[in-house]
Every structure is written in C-alpha cells, then in structure tokens.
Enzyme design. Structure first.
Site, PDB file in Angstrom:
ATOM      1  CG  ASP A 123      -1.868   1.098   1.258  1.00 32.82           C
ATOM      2  OD1 ASP A 123      -2.585   1.228   0.264  1.00 32.82           O
ATOM      3  OD2 ASP A 123      -1.894   1.858   2.224  1.00 32.82           O
ATOM      4  CB  THR A 156      -2.205   5.383  -1.650  1.00 33.22           C
ATOM      5  OG1 THR A 156      -2.090   3.974  -1.582  1.00 33.22           O
ATOM      6  CG2 THR A 156      -3.416   5.802  -0.875  1.00 33.22           C
ATOM      7  CG  ASP A 454      -6.494   0.135   0.062  1.00 29.75           C
ATOM      8  OD1 ASP A 454      -6.452   0.793   1.115  1.00 29.75           O
ATOM      9  OD2 ASP A 454      -5.573   0.112  -0.770  1.00 29.75           O
TER      10      ASP A 454
HETATM   11  P1  ADP Z   1      -2.863   1.859  -5.735  1.00 32.88           P
HETATM   12  O1  ADP Z   1      -2.271   1.935  -4.376  1.00 32.88           O
HETATM   13  O2  ADP Z   1      -2.615   3.087  -6.528  1.00 32.88           O
HETATM   14  O3  ADP Z   1      -4.260   1.404  -5.750  1.00 32.88           O
HETATM   15  P2  ADP Z   1      -2.224  -0.706  -6.763  1.00 32.88           P
HETATM   16  O4  ADP Z   1      -0.960  -1.420  -6.471  1.00 32.88           O
HETATM   17  O5  ADP Z   1      -3.482  -1.128  -6.079  1.00 32.88           O
HETATM   18  O6  ADP Z   1      -1.960   0.801  -6.483  1.00 32.88           O
HETATM   19  O7  ADP Z   1      -2.408  -0.781  -8.316  1.00 32.88           O
HETATM   20  C1  ADP Z   1      -3.505  -0.208  -8.952  1.00 32.88           C
HETATM   21  C2  ADP Z   1      -3.344  -0.282 -10.437  1.00 32.88           C
HETATM   22  O8  ADP Z   1      -3.331  -1.622 -10.888  1.00 32.88           O
HETATM   23  C3  ADP Z   1      -4.506   0.394 -11.092  1.00 32.88           C
HETATM   24  O9  ADP Z   1      -4.039   1.202 -12.144  1.00 32.88           O
HETATM   25  C4  ADP Z   1      -5.320  -0.770 -11.622  1.00 32.88           C
HETATM   26  O10 ADP Z   1      -6.041  -0.410 -12.755  1.00 32.88           O
HETATM   27  C5  ADP Z   1      -4.276  -1.783 -11.923  1.00 32.88           C
HETATM   28  N1  ADP Z   1      -4.812  -3.149 -11.895  1.00 32.88           N
HETATM   29  C6  ADP Z   1      -5.371  -3.787 -10.862  1.00 32.88           C
HETATM   30  N2  ADP Z   1      -5.754  -5.044 -11.201  1.00 32.88           N
HETATM   31  C7  ADP Z   1      -5.408  -5.211 -12.485  1.00 32.88           C
HETATM   32  C8  ADP Z   1      -5.516  -6.299 -13.430  1.00 32.88           C
HETATM   33  N3  ADP Z   1      -6.068  -7.457 -13.090  1.00 32.88           N
HETATM   34  N4  ADP Z   1      -5.040  -6.101 -14.663  1.00 32.88           N
HETATM   35  C9  ADP Z   1      -4.476  -4.941 -15.010  1.00 32.88           C
HETATM   36  N5  ADP Z   1      -4.343  -3.888 -14.179  1.00 32.88           N
HETATM   37  C10 ADP Z   1      -4.794  -4.006 -12.946  1.00 32.88           C
HETATM   38 MG    MG Z   2      -5.090  -0.303  -5.041  1.00 31.37          MG
END
Ligand code: ADP
Ligand code: MG
Length: 589
Positions: A123, A156, A454
């Site tokens: 996170d 985030t 989240d």
């Molecule tokens: P944040 O803390 O910003 O939420 P994450 O590590 O949760 O960061 O990553 C979020 C990103 O990953 C977003 O841009 C989301 O669209 C992308 N994402 C999540 N699941 C998938 C998936 N199955 N395939 C492609 N992209 C994904």
């Molecule tokens: Mg996320």
C-alpha cells in the site's frame, strides 16, 4: 526540572564547541591538525578528510574527539532553476520507490521500524508513512499519498507515480527554457481536460441489495494488487457485504466506523469471516456454562460480584467456628442476592467489568446464569452500544430496560490452544458488523487489514457515486489521447506543457507493463494504437497475461472519483513544487 538541567548541559557543551571553534579560527591553522590523527580514534579517521579545510577535528576537555565544520559551508541555499531541479529530483526519487509496487504484479516492500517491528506491504500510503523521509519535498509526496488515502482510500501508489512522472516531464520543459509558471498553467489546463474526459468515458452501473456483483468486481480489482489476492473473491464479498450492512442507500452514505476490523493470528486467510455483530476476546467465566445463548438479555455491569470489603479502619475478629460460619453465610447471601437481582430483571447473560472469585463463579454456574468477566471498558461500551443496553454501575439500579439484547451469543474456540472468543451477533439496535481476519502471522493480518480498508473504501465510494472507469491503465491512456489532441488548440507555450502532461499520463500503464515483465514502450504503443483504431477506451495493459487486453472482459474496474482525485491531487502537488524557487535550509552546526 530534568529538562532544565539537560538544557543547561547542552548549552555548556555548545559554548565549549564554539570556543574551540573560535580559538581555531584565530590561532590555529587547520593544516597542523594532521598530527592529531595519530591520537584520535580509528573510527573518526575516515570521516575527516585532511585535504578538506572546511572540516577539522578537535577534542573537548575530556579528550573526546569531534568534528568542526565551518559555519558558512554548512548553510545551504538554492535559488531559481537549481532549487526547482533539486526539488524535482527529490520528488522523483520518492515516486521511483513506489513505481515498482504499482499494479497486480507490483512488488511489496518490507519496512523495519526503529524498534525492529517489520511491516510488509504493497500500500503506497503505508510505505511512505513508515519510510523515514527527511527531505521536505519528499514529505510533500507523503502528504499527497495520505490525502488520497483520506479522501478515496485506494490509488495511493498511483497518485505518487503520476506526480513523479509529471515532475520528470516538468524538468525537461524547464531545461528547454520554459518558465515554471507556464508549465504549471499548462498542467492545470490538462488536468481539467483529463478529468472532464474521465467523466465522458465513465460507466454507470446499477446495483441493489440483492445484486452486488458489480461492487464485488470493483473491489476485486483493488484487492488484486495486494498480497492477499489469493482470496480476493471472498475478501471482496466480505467487504461489500459489510459496507451494504451499514450503508444508508437512500442518503448514499456509509459510516465506516460501524465496521470493525479485527484480527487474530492463526487459521488461514480463507477463514476470514464477516460477523453481523461484534466479537470480544473473552470467554465464559466457568467451563461448564452454556456456550451458546439465543435471544440473550445482557446485563452489562461495572460493579463486582463481591461482598463489600471492610475498609482498613475496621477490624473483624473471628475467633470461633460459629463466627466464621456466620460470616460465610453472610457472604453467600450477598452473592445470592446479587445473582437473584440479575435473574429477577430477566438477564440471561452477565458481562462484568470486574472479576469475581470462585465462590461467585460457582454460584453463577449453579444458578444457570452465564457470565463473562474482566471485559475492558472500551469493549463494554461497544457491547452497550451494539446491543442497545445500558452500563449499570450498581446492582440496585438494574432494571429490565437496561438490558442489552442480542439474537445469538456464542463462544468459539480456535485451534488447539485455549483461545476462545465471544461472538455477539444479531444485536438489537445497531448495524455494527465486524470483519474477523485470520492469518498465519501478524504481518499478514496487518496487511490484510490495510487491504480490506482499501476494499471497504472502494465499496463506499461506489455507493456514493456508482460510476466506474476501466483500470489497467486504460483510463490513463484514453485521457492521454484526449489531452494530446487538445494540445493543438492552444497557441501559446502551454501546449508543450499539455503534451508533456499527456506523456506523464502514459507512465501509469508503462509502470504496470514494466512491473508485469512486459516491455513497456512496445506494450504501451500497441495498446494506444488499438484504442485509437477501435475507438475503444477499455483497452489496457494485460498484466496477468490472460490473452485479452479488453478490461471490460477482464472485469478490471476502478472508481471514477478515485481516478479523478488522483489526477487532481498529483497536478496540485506538482504545481506547488514548481512554484518554489528559493530553498533556504537552516544551518546545521
Ligand atoms: P494503488 O495503491 O494506486 O491502488 P495498486 O498497487 O493497487 O496501487 O495498483 C492499482 C493499479 O493496478 C490500477 O491502475 C489498476 O487499474 C491496476 N490493476 C489492478 N488489477 C489489475 C488487473 N487485473 N489487470 C491490469 N491492471 C490491474
Ligand atoms: Mg489499489
């Protein structure tokens, strides 16, 4: 007092140092200091460079060595383009750290606190929060991530990656001689274009108490990038159900305070459950008391099951067997009266803040009145709120109206240990629910708590505003195309900044591709070309190698307000950093 002494001591130490420094300036040339190296400790030798005249080694009256720096050189001040470049470098450095954590294949970070506690997390807000960021601009990035966390709860990491990309683009523009204000204005215009464009490509979906599938899908996208993605389906369902349980669908409001997230080490992640009620880490006071009570009427007491104790001034002389018998009878009667009082008002369970001794315990069991002892004040309050009961401080004040009501109270044992917990379910007044997390170790439970947070936030955001955009970088690529197209309409220098903003938007899908082991530029250009050719804003990065990059088919959704907020917040911070042209740091002695 101690502070004062400490202060004085520091002060004298300071004076001493200053004196030595002055002495040195007046009389002692710095060069001859080389001979002192033979005297000083081996450790310090490599700190002091004999060719560096701004540094010198000196000794206090106890013979302890210390280093003196010339004052002028320890002050730092950066102006104009240097200040902006230094700030940009600091911001970019922080965002580089988070870049590898973005997306479903993003890496996790392990952070060690000063006292040795370990946190493993994915996170963004938590990583930055626990990192010891010293630089002031770095701290702005931490704030950025935190505000996204407060407002939206998810995204985030993405917001910091976006801000870092904007800073990198800004640096290029500054090098080309474009004034920072023009860059900031260009970014502002572009962020508005992007936010409006997101509104256009967003989808609304319908959900109801019976059809929660769209909510679950969106929560699953959030959870897919976490360590817990193994059980994302069940955790997403738990998150959505708990939000639905406390949501006020008419006012579109969710009070997340009513959802308690508890964890206990042991079991496995799959055992995580949603409890419509609360749990207390306590058990029945006697092993033979019933373990399950239906339609419980709960007396919540802060008075002990004990006869009043004689004060120190009184004296009780027991010198015959008869006297002892009378005292014993008296005590027993006290207990009896107390238990009878509880029974009279109709209580079927007693929850007590204090303990009671074996006599009372035995009697309670005998009279068939289950009891729980040593329940903490906070938990007691929670039980009172949830069951609609009142906390009763004296047995005389016990009345039937003051009893709390719960549909089911049960004790549950865990594993082979003596660990037991009390579940108080289907409470009368409150909608409070508890998410009870199980997991192999403490770090896992903590990370699951953050991931559930989240997911809860995402579900709440969807209830507030049921618009979604497609994830996997699809929304960013679509915005990038829109912003790029809009750039041509601006005749001024701003158009360079607007194009740069479009490039910065591409950095999110690029990071996703990079983290999934794809070649970033090729993948991005292929997806972008496909979006333009098919006029399809659902094409994103196929991180999980499923064979399709249509995010609609993959069910990768994100909330519209989350994405909008990311762009707005990142732009704001970058504008703020660009407008700083003078950095004066305090001189460090
Ligand atoms: P944040 O803390 O910003 O939420 P994450 O590590 O949760 O960061 O990553 C979020 C990103 O990953 C977003 O841009 C989301 O669209 C992308 N994402 C999540 N699941 C998938 C998936 N199955 N395939 C492609 N992209 C994904
Ligand atoms: Mg996320």
């Amino acid at each position: 007092m101690i502070d004062e002494v400490e202060d004085r001591r520091n002060q004298s130490h300071y004076n001493r140092r200053v004196n030595i420094y002055k002495q040195q300036q007046q009389h002692l040339p710095l060069e001859p200091y080389t001979h002192t190296y033979t005297v000083c400790t081996a450790d310090l030798n490599h700190f002091v460079d004999p060719t560096n005249t701004s540094m010198a080694l000196a000794f206090d009256e106890y013979g302890r060595p210390f280093i003196i720096l010339r004052e002028q050189e320890s002050k730092s001040r950066l102006r104009g383009i240097d200040a902006q470049k230094a700030n940009i470098a600091a911001g970019v450095a922080v965002s580089r750290i988070l870049r590898t954590s973005l997306g479903p294949k993003g890496m996790d970070k392990m952070l060690q606190s000063p006292d040795g506690d370990i946190t493993i997390t994915n996170d963004g807000a938590t990583i930055l929060e626990q990192m010891d960021v010293d630089n002031q601009i770095g701290k702005l990035m931490v704030e950025l991530s935190r505000s996204q966390d407060y407002e939206i709860g998810d995204g985030t990491t993405g917001v910091v990656v976006m801000a870092g990309a904007l800073l990198e683009q800004a640096e290029k523009l500054l090098e080309r001689g474009i004034h920072p204000i023009r860059v900031a204005e260009g970014f502002e215009i572009s962020s508005r274009i992007a936010v409006d464009h997101l509104e256009k490509i967003a989808h609304k979906f319908d959900f109801s108490a019976t059809n929660i599938e769209p909510l679950v899908q969106t929560c699953m996208t959030t959870l897919s990038s976490k360590i817990v993605n193994r059980c994302k389906r069940s955790l997403a369902e738990i998150a959505v159900k708990s939000v639905m349980a406390v949501a006020d669908l008419e006012r579109k409001d969710v009070n997340l305070d009513l959802i308690k997230v508890e964890g206990k080490v042991g079991g496995k992640l799959e055992d995580t459950e949603l409890i419509y009620g609360i749990i207390v880490d306590k058990d029945m006071s006697h092993p033979q008391m019933p373990k399950q009570i239906e339609d419980a009427k709960i007396a919540i007491l802060t008075c002990p099951f004990e006869p009043p104790k004689p004060k120190t001034k009184h004296k009780v002389d027991i010198d015959t067997v008869e006297k002892f018998q009378t005292l014993r009878k008296q005590e027993q009667k006290y207990f009896d009266d107390m238990v009878q009082k509880c029974k009279d008002v109709g209580a079927t369970l007693v929850i007590c803040q204090w303990g009671f001794d074996d006599e009372a315990n035995h009697l309670l069991m005998h009279r068939n009145l289950p009891a729980v002892r040593w329940v903490g004040g906070v938990e007691l309050e929670l039980i009172a709120i949830a069951t609609g009961g009142r906390i009763v401080p004296r047995f005389q004040e016990l009345t039937p109206e003051k009893l709390g009501k719960a549909g089911l109270v049960r004790e549950k044992a865990f594993g082979t240990t003596k660990d037991r917990m009390l579940y108080i379910e289907h409470c009368a007044n409150s909608k409070a629910v508890t998410v009870f997390i199980r997991g192999g170790n403490k770090m896992m439970i903590e990370e699951t708590k953050r991931s559930i947070h989240d997911a809860l936030c995402v579900a709440r955001n969807l209830i507030r505003n049921n618009s979604i955009v497609y994830g996997g970088g699809a929304a960013e690529i679509s915005c990038s195309i829109a912003v790029e197209a809009a750039a041509d309409k601006y005749p001024g220098v701003e158009q360079y900044a607007i194009r740069a903003f479009a490039d910065a938007l591409d950095s999110v899908p690029m990071a996703l591709a990079e983290n999934s082991g794809l070649s970033p530029i090729e993948t991005l250009s292929a997806v972008k070309a496909q979006q333009i050719k098919e006029n399809n804003h659902c094409c994103g990065i196929d991180c999980n190698d499923t064979g399709t990059n249509d995010m609609r088919e993959q069910n990768v959704f994100e909330t519209l307000i989350g994405k909008q907020q990311q762009i707005l917040l990142a732009t704001q911070v970058v504008k703020m950093i660009l407008k700083i042209d003078d950095v004066i740091s305090p001189s460090e002695y």
